[in-house]
Design a protein around this motif. Structure first.
Motif, PDB file in Angstrom:
ATOM      1  N   MET A   1       7.502 -10.023  -0.582  1.00 22.56           N
ATOM      2  CA  MET A   1       6.244  -9.878   0.167  1.00 22.56           C
ATOM      3  C   MET A   1       6.313  -8.659   1.087  1.00 22.56           C
ATOM      4  N   THR A   2       5.196  -8.004   1.248  1.00 21.75           N
ATOM      5  CA  THR A   2       5.169  -6.782   2.059  1.00 21.75           C
ATOM      6  C   THR A   2       5.360  -7.086   3.533  1.00 21.75           C
ATOM      7  N   LYS A   3       6.261  -6.345   4.140  1.00 25.99           N
ATOM      8  CA  LYS A   3       6.335  -6.403   5.602  1.00 25.99           C
ATOM      9  C   LYS A   3       5.435  -5.274   6.096  1.00 25.99           C
ATOM     10  N   LEU A   4       4.315  -5.681   6.699  1.00 21.85           N
ATOM     11  CA  LEU A   4       3.297  -4.708   7.086  1.00 21.85           C
ATOM     12  C   LEU A   4       3.456  -4.309   8.547  1.00 21.85           C
ATOM     13  N   ALA A   5       3.228  -3.025   8.850  1.00 25.01           N
ATOM     14  CA  ALA A   5       3.220  -2.579  10.243  1.00 25.01           C
ATOM     15  C   ALA A   5       1.858  -1.946  10.509  1.00 25.01           C
ATOM     16  N   LEU A   6       1.166  -2.468  11.502  1.00 27.93           N
ATOM     17  CA  LEU A   6      -0.126  -1.875  11.877  1.00 27.93           C
ATOM     18  C   LEU A   6       0.104  -0.959  13.058  1.00 27.93           C
ATOM     19  N   VAL A   7      -0.531   0.205  13.038  1.00 26.02           N
ATOM     20  CA  VAL A   7      -0.375   1.159  14.135  1.00 26.02           C
ATOM     21  C   VAL A   7      -1.748   1.487  14.703  1.00 26.02           C
ATOM     22  N   LEU A   8      -1.908   1.304  16.002  1.00 29.33           N
ATOM     23  CA  LEU A   8      -3.206   1.588  16.629  1.00 29.33           C
ATOM     24  C   LEU A   8      -3.037   2.496  17.836  1.00 29.33           C
ATOM     25  N   PRO A   9      -3.522   3.734  17.751  1.00 29.96           N
ATOM     26  CA  PRO A   9      -3.453   4.598  18.922  1.00 29.96           C
ATOM     27  C   PRO A   9      -4.527   4.161  19.919  1.00 29.96           C
ATOM     28  N   CYS A  10      -4.190   4.132  21.200  1.00 33.73           N
ATOM     29  CA  CYS A  10      -5.223   3.780  22.183  1.00 33.73           C
ATOM     30  C   CYS A  10      -5.151   4.671  23.400  1.00 33.73           C
ATOM     31  N   ARG A  29      -2.379 -13.861  10.841  1.00 34.42           N
ATOM     32  CA  ARG A  29      -2.159 -15.254  10.434  1.00 34.42           C
ATOM     33  C   ARG A  29      -2.787 -15.536   9.070  1.00 34.42           C
ATOM     34  N   GLU A  30      -4.029 -15.029   8.889  1.00 37.99           N
ATOM     35  CA  GLU A  30      -4.703 -15.242   7.606  1.00 37.99           C
ATOM     36  C   GLU A  30      -3.919 -14.622   6.449  1.00 37.99           C
ATOM     37  N   LEU A  31      -3.504 -13.370   6.641  1.00 42.48           N
ATOM     38  CA  LEU A  31      -2.812 -12.676   5.559  1.00 42.48           C
ATOM     39  C   LEU A  31      -1.477 -13.327   5.234  1.00 42.48           C
ATOM     40  N   VAL A  32      -0.818 -13.835   6.287  1.00 36.54           N
ATOM     41  CA  VAL A  32       0.449 -14.530   6.054  1.00 36.54           C
ATOM     42  C   VAL A  32       0.173 -15.811   5.266  1.00 36.54           C
ATOM     43  N   ALA A  33      -0.895 -16.521   5.690  1.00 38.19           N
ATOM     44  CA  ALA A  33      -1.243 -17.767   4.997  1.00 38.19           C
ATOM     45  C   ALA A  33      -1.609 -17.506   3.538  1.00 38.19           C
ATOM     46  N   GLU A  34      -2.256 -16.365   3.292  1.00 37.72           N
ATOM     47  CA  GLU A  34      -2.628 -16.022   1.910  1.00 37.72           C
ATOM     48  C   GLU A  34      -1.447 -15.460   1.128  1.00 37.72           C
ATOM     49  N   GLN A  35      -0.288 -15.402   1.779  1.00 42.64           N
ATOM     50  CA  GLN A  35       0.943 -14.891   1.175  1.00 42.64           C
ATOM     51  C   GLN A  35       0.820 -13.447   0.718  1.00 42.64           C
ATOM     52  N   LEU A  36       0.023 -12.674   1.468  1.00 43.80           N
ATOM     53  CA  LEU A  36      -0.095 -11.248   1.144  1.00 43.80           C
ATOM     54  C   LEU A  36       0.934 -10.441   1.911  1.00 43.80           C
ATOM     55  N   ILE A  37       1.234 -10.875   3.130  1.00 45.58           N
ATOM     56  CA  ILE A  37       2.224 -10.150   3.934  1.00 45.58           C
ATOM     57  C   ILE A  37       3.270 -11.099   4.493  1.00 45.58           C
ATOM     58  N   ASN A  89       7.649   5.719  14.085  1.00 44.04           N
ATOM     59  CA  ASN A  89       8.517   4.868  14.892  1.00 44.04           C
ATOM     60  C   ASN A  89       8.342   3.372  14.658  1.00 44.04           C
ATOM     61  N   VAL A  90       7.706   3.003  13.566  1.00 46.59           N
ATOM     62  CA  VAL A  90       7.638   1.576  13.255  1.00 46.59           C
ATOM     63  C   VAL A  90       8.366   1.373  11.932  1.00 46.59           C
ATOM     64  N   ASP A  91       8.851   0.136  11.722  1.00 45.53           N
ATOM     65  CA  ASP A  91       9.394  -0.082  10.390  1.00 45.53           C
ATOM     66  C   ASP A  91       8.522  -1.090   9.653  1.00 45.53           C
ATOM     67  N   GLY A  92       8.758  -1.185   8.374  1.00 45.91           N
ATOM     68  CA  GLY A  92       7.899  -2.012   7.529  1.00 45.91           C
ATOM     69  C   GLY A  92       7.832  -1.353   6.170  1.00 45.91           C
ATOM     70  N   ASP A  93       7.461  -2.126   5.162  1.00 49.90           N
ATOM     71  CA  ASP A  93       7.366  -1.567   3.800  1.00 49.90           C
ATOM     72  C   ASP A  93       6.099  -0.750   3.661  1.00 49.90           C
ATOM     73  N   ALA A  94       5.093  -1.103   4.471  1.00 56.08           N
ATOM     74  CA  ALA A  94       3.830  -0.368   4.431  1.00 56.08           C
ATOM     75  C   ALA A  94       3.303  -0.279   5.849  1.00 56.08           C
ATOM     76  N   VAL A  95       2.693   0.858   6.164  1.00 55.48           N
ATOM     77  CA  VAL A  95       2.163   1.061   7.506  1.00 55.48           C
ATOM     78  C   VAL A  95       0.668   1.352   7.393  1.00 55.48           C
ATOM     79  N   ILE A  96      -0.133   0.669   8.190  1.00 55.55           N
ATOM     80  CA  ILE A  96      -1.576   0.945   8.191  1.00 55.55           C
ATOM     81  C   ILE A  96      -1.956   1.472   9.567  1.00 55.55           C
ATOM     82  N   HIS A 116      -1.795  -1.821  -2.406  1.00 47.27           N
ATOM     83  CA  HIS A 116      -0.384  -1.456  -2.274  1.00 47.27           C
ATOM     84  C   HIS A 116       0.474  -2.337  -3.179  1.00 47.27           C
ATOM     85  N   ALA A 117       0.151  -3.625  -3.180  1.00 45.53           N
ATOM     86  CA  ALA A 117       0.914  -4.548  -4.037  1.00 45.53           C
ATOM     87  C   ALA A 117       0.733  -4.163  -5.502  1.00 45.53           C
TER      88      ALA A 117
END
Ligand code: UDP
Ligand code: MG
Length: 311
Positions: A1-10, A29-37, A89-96, A116-117
Motif C-alpha cells: 500500500m502507498t505511504k502517502l505524504a501530503l505537502v501544503l505550503p502556508c 481516514r477515508e483513504l486508509v479505510a478504503e485501503q488506498l493508502i 523533506n518528507v518521506d513516502g512512496d508518493a508525495v502530493i 499512481h497505483a
C-alpha cells in the motif's frame, strides 16, 4: 500500500488551517479505510515565514495527531521555495502537493492515488473550470499559459502545483538545484509516466489570496525567462528587421538625391529613427540584463530555503 505524504505550503493561513487540518485528517481516514493508502501516511505543513498564528496551529495539531508534521522556514521565501522545501523533506512512496487554502478539491487526491497505483509516476491536477476565479485572474493565468506555449516552454495547461509525484520523480527533481524555481516548468522535463486528474476549483475557504498581482507577475516572468531564451531571440530578429529596413530607406534616400538632387528638408526623418532605435536598444539591454541577473543568482548557489525547525 502507498505511504502517502501530503505537502501544503502556508503563508499567513491561520483562518483556513483548522478546517484544512480537519478535512485532511478525515480524508486520510477515508483513504486508509478504503485501503488506498497506508496508515503511516503523513500530512506536512510548510510554514513559509508566516507572521500570524500559522505555526502555533501547526504545532498544536502535530501534538494531537502523529500524522501531522510541520516545517518552519526561517523567512518568507515564496510559494515555490516553500513547496520544494516540503517536497524534498518528507518521506513516502508518493508525495502530493496542494495549497492550504482548500481551493483545490481535495477529492482529487483519491484519483491521484489510484492513478499512481496504476503506474503513473507523476499525476497532474488540472483545473477543469475556473468560474470561481475573477475574470482578471482567469485572463492573466490563461494568457500566461498561452505565452509560455508560444515561446516553446512545455507546461501543462491549467495545472498549478497540485500534483502527485512518486519517490523516483522526487529524487529526479532533487537533482535540479536551480535557484530561480518554477516547478511547473521543471516537472514536465523529468519525463516518467504521467497521468491527469480533473477537478473543479473552488473559492478560497477563508482569508485572502497571498498571491497579489506583483507576485503573480513575478512568477510568470520567472517562468518565462527561466525556461526560454525566446525573448532574447526576438530582440535579435527585431534588430535585424529594423536595420534591414533602415538600410533600404538609406539607399533609397541616397539614390533619390543623386537622381533628382536636393535634400529633403525634415528633421523628423532623422530624429524619429534615433528615438526608435534608442528604445529598441534599451529594451534589448533590459532583456539581456534580466538573463544576466539570473546567471548571477544561479552562480551564487545560495540556499533556496532555510529550515528553522520541524515538528
Ligand atoms: N503561499 C506561500 N508563500 C507565499 C505565498 C503563498 O507559501 O509567499 C501559499 C499559500 O499559503 C497557499 C498557496 O501558497 O497555500 C497558494 O497561495 P494563494 O492561495 O494565496 O494563491 P492563489 O490561489 O490566490 O493563486
Ligand atoms: Mg489559493
Amino acid at each position: 500500500m502507498t505511504k502517502l505524504a501530503l505537502v501544503l505550503p502556508c503563508y499567513n493561513e491561520e483562518e483556513v488551517l483548522p478546517t484544512a487540518i480537519e478535512r485532511l485528517l478525515a480524508l486520510k481516514r477515508e483513504l486508509v479505510a478504503e485501503q488506498l493508502i497506508d496508515d503511516a501516511s503523513t500530512i506536512t505543513f510548510v510554514d513559509d515565514g508566516s507572521r500570524d498564528r500559522t505555526w502555533q496551529i501547526i504545532e498544536q495539531a502535530a501534538a494531537k495527531d502523529s500524522s501531522i508534521h510541520g516545517i518552519k522556514l526561517a523567512k518568507n521565501r515564496g510559494h515555490q521555495n516553500a513547496l520544494i522545501a516540503g517536497l524534498l523533506n518528507v518521506d513516502g512512496d508518493a508525495v502530493i502537493s496542494v495549497d492550504a487554502d482548500l481551493q483545490d478539491d481535495l477529492g482529487a487526491i483519491r484519483e491521484m492515488v489510484r492513478e499512481h497505483a496504476a503506474g503513473a509516476q507523476i499525476v497532474y491536477g488540472i483545473r477543469s473550470a475556473r468560474d470561481t476565479d475573477t475574470w482578471f485572474k482567469r485572463w492573466t493565468a490563461e494568457s500566461f499559459y498561452r505565452v509560455m506555449h508560444l515561446v516553446g516552454v512545455d507546461i501543462v495547461f491549467n495545472h498549478a502545483d497540485y500534483r502527485l509525484m512518486s519517490r523516483a520523480a522526487i529524487e529526479a527533481l532533487a537533482q535540479f538545484d536551480e535557484v530561480n524555481l518554477f516547478l511547473r516548468g521543471i516537472i514536465p522535463q523529468l519525463g516518467f509516466r504521467t497521468a491527469e486528474v480533473r477537478y473543479a476549483r473552488a473559492e478560497r475557504y477563508a482569508g485572502e489570496s497571498k498571491y497579489p498581482l506583483s507576485k503573480m507577475l513575478s512568477l510568470a516572468w520567472n517562468g518565462l525567462t527561466s525556461f526560454s531564451a525566446g525573448p532574447l531571440r526576438w530582440i535579435t530578429m527585431f534588430g535585424i528587421v529594423v536595420s534591414a529596413f533602415s538600410f533600404a530607406v538609406g539607399g533609397w534616400v541616397l539614390l533619390r538625391s543623386v537622381l533628382f538632387g536636393g535634400n529633403v528638408p525634415g528633421w523628423a526623418s532623422t530624429v524619429i529613427p534615433v528615438y526608435f532605435l534608442g528604445g529598441i536598444q534599451l529594451l534589448g539591454i533590459g532583456i539581456i540584463g534580466e538573463y544576466i541577473s539570473k546567471i548571477y543568482l544561479e552562480t551564487k548557489r545560495r540556499p533556496r530555503y532555510i529550515i528553522e525547525k520541524t515538528v
